[in-house]
Write a protein that holds these residues in place. Sequence first.
Motif, PDB file in Angstrom:
ATOM      1  N   ALA A  83      31.826  28.656 -16.572  1.00 40.71           N
ATOM      2  CA  ALA A  83      32.977  29.278 -15.907  1.00 40.71           C
ATOM      3  C   ALA A  83      33.778  28.226 -15.143  1.00 40.71           C
ATOM      4  O   ALA A  83      35.012  28.258 -15.134  1.00 40.71           O
ATOM      5  N   GLU A  87      37.693  27.386 -15.718  1.00 41.65           N
ATOM      6  CA  GLU A  87      38.617  27.525 -14.583  1.00 41.65           C
ATOM      7  C   GLU A  87      39.470  26.282 -14.407  1.00 41.65           C
ATOM      8  O   GLU A  87      40.669  26.364 -14.185  1.00 41.65           O
ATOM      9  N   GLY A  90      42.433  26.187 -16.491  1.00 36.62           N
ATOM     10  CA  GLY A  90      43.413  27.264 -16.341  1.00 36.62           C
ATOM     11  C   GLY A  90      43.122  28.468 -17.220  1.00 36.62           C
ATOM     12  O   GLY A  90      43.995  29.285 -17.492  1.00 36.62           O
ATOM     13  N   THR A  92      40.966  31.854 -17.358  1.00 34.87           N
ATOM     14  CA  THR A  92      40.219  32.659 -16.394  1.00 34.87           C
ATOM     15  C   THR A  92      38.948  33.217 -17.024  1.00 34.87           C
ATOM     16  O   THR A  92      39.015  34.010 -17.963  1.00 34.87           O
ATOM     17  N   GLU A  94      35.274  35.346 -16.953  1.00 34.11           N
ATOM     18  CA  GLU A  94      34.631  36.430 -16.242  1.00 34.11           C
ATOM     19  C   GLU A  94      33.129  36.295 -16.468  1.00 34.11           C
ATOM     20  O   GLU A  94      32.690  36.221 -17.622  1.00 34.11           O
ATOM     21  N   ALA A 107      35.938  34.774 -21.861  1.00 33.12           N
ATOM     22  CA  ALA A 107      37.270  34.273 -21.504  1.00 33.12           C
ATOM     23  C   ALA A 107      38.178  34.478 -22.711  1.00 33.12           C
ATOM     24  O   ALA A 107      37.717  34.455 -23.852  1.00 33.12           O
ATOM     25  N   LYS A 174      44.172  25.931 -25.585  1.00 31.75           N
ATOM     26  CA  LYS A 174      44.880  26.139 -24.316  1.00 31.75           C
ATOM     27  C   LYS A 174      45.735  24.918 -23.977  1.00 31.75           C
ATOM     28  O   LYS A 174      46.903  25.043 -23.619  1.00 31.75           O
TER      29      LYS A 174
END
Length: 491
Positions: A83, A87, A90, A92, A94, A107, A174
């Motif tokens: 996690a 993070e 960028g 997010t 869970e 994610a 990403k």
Amino acid sequence: MALLISNCGTRMLLRMAIIFFAAVVPLAAQGIPPNPTPVQANPSPLTDTEALSREALVWLAQLIQINTTNPPGNEQAAAKYIAGILEREGITPEVLEVAPGRSAVVARLRSSAISNPSRALLLVAHMDVVGAERARWTVDPFGAVMKDGYMYGRGALDDKSMLAANLAAIIALKRSNARLNRDVIFLATDDEEAGGDASIRALIAKNWDKFAAGYALNEGGEVISKGSKVQYVAVQASEKVSVNVAVIAKGPSGHASLPTKDNAVVHLAAAVAKIGSYSAPVHFTTVVRRYFEGLAAISDDEVGKWMRSLEAPDRGEHAQRVISDANPQWGSMMRDSIAPTMLSAGVRANVIPGEARAMLNIRLLPGDTIDVLLGALSKLVNDPHVRFEVQPNAGLAAPTSSLETDLYAVITKVASQEFGGAPVLPYQSPWATDSSQLRLHNVQAYGLWPFPVTDEDLARMHGDDERLSVASFNKGVAVLLNIVTDFAVTK
Ligand SMILES: [Zn+2]
């Protein structure tokens, strides 16, 4: 209001003003650079996979160093580590608590404001590992030791390499800002090795909406190499179903100085001996048929000949024997398998016990049922003192993933390109993975384990000195990213 001119007229006036303005005011003064560097509408995530693999190797090492031996698993520490990486990028994450100390991580990269689960691609890997007998290893199993170009450690093959590669794939997407044509979801699961109360079954029951997808890539396949050449790529599309069955013999207990013929230990031993020599009937599924067809083409003449004869009316039975004897995995792909794994009876050397038990681990072919097999075994054992008892938590038969989907086509195309034209074969694994639970939820799940390994290295999975070469890891990261990009990024 009456004075309003039509929309169409407004647009025309505006356009004329822009043309005029642009004609008399220099470009630079309009804030437009004279030679704008072309903005790539859709940059590729595949620009520097070498740098990405170097980063991913660090994640793999650190994941190995987090001891997630199951039981007890303690996957929460790994979940938090993952996690943290997401993070920083960028994305997010869970962290979903499945049981105390046991968590999964999910994610998502969105393709649009509203998700369409039936199109989404799920990248799955599990965080837990099986135990390691430290004394039998030449290095610390949780040290992530680098030796001779290999990363050693429990989970280097199963399944932390896949976990690190999945992380690399979602992070590369990403970073590239690529336009996705479907959501890409990252999922790190717990309790896969034991398949217990905290496994994907529980996760799906509680949190399916958080990672519902139409497609998934998971472990379960293999890329087999000999020397530096890839022989073939196996893409898992279905799997056998694991069922544990107790064999229980009963008889009178008593003093060991007065033995009788109905001793439970003797009856159990006779039953296990018969079961051990039993071969269940051969069934070929479509996946297995296509697997052997493809493998025959690259096997040596003798093996290839028998693989092609597996269903021949005259010598099929002989061919099945030859192929089963040549490789236990091949034998297990054709029939239900039965392995006696545990025996228990007695408490004292001088007391005849009233009960003796054996445990059978049975792997059913998809479509076969335990009742039919136990019917055959009861007939074979033919002993009223002996009965069978199916144990709880049996695996569930799942549908086979289709070999006609776009994702399967992409895997076949990219894997063949990346591995020097090696054949890509559908595969039915003798072992179970999280994919069966996904297939039961209409997911087209494929076991794509993208790291080329030799049979010798593959045999270390769940064994001693588990290791993966850095070159193989790098290749796998690139191949996985390539497949995900081809499938999920708009061209
Ligand atoms: Zn695994």
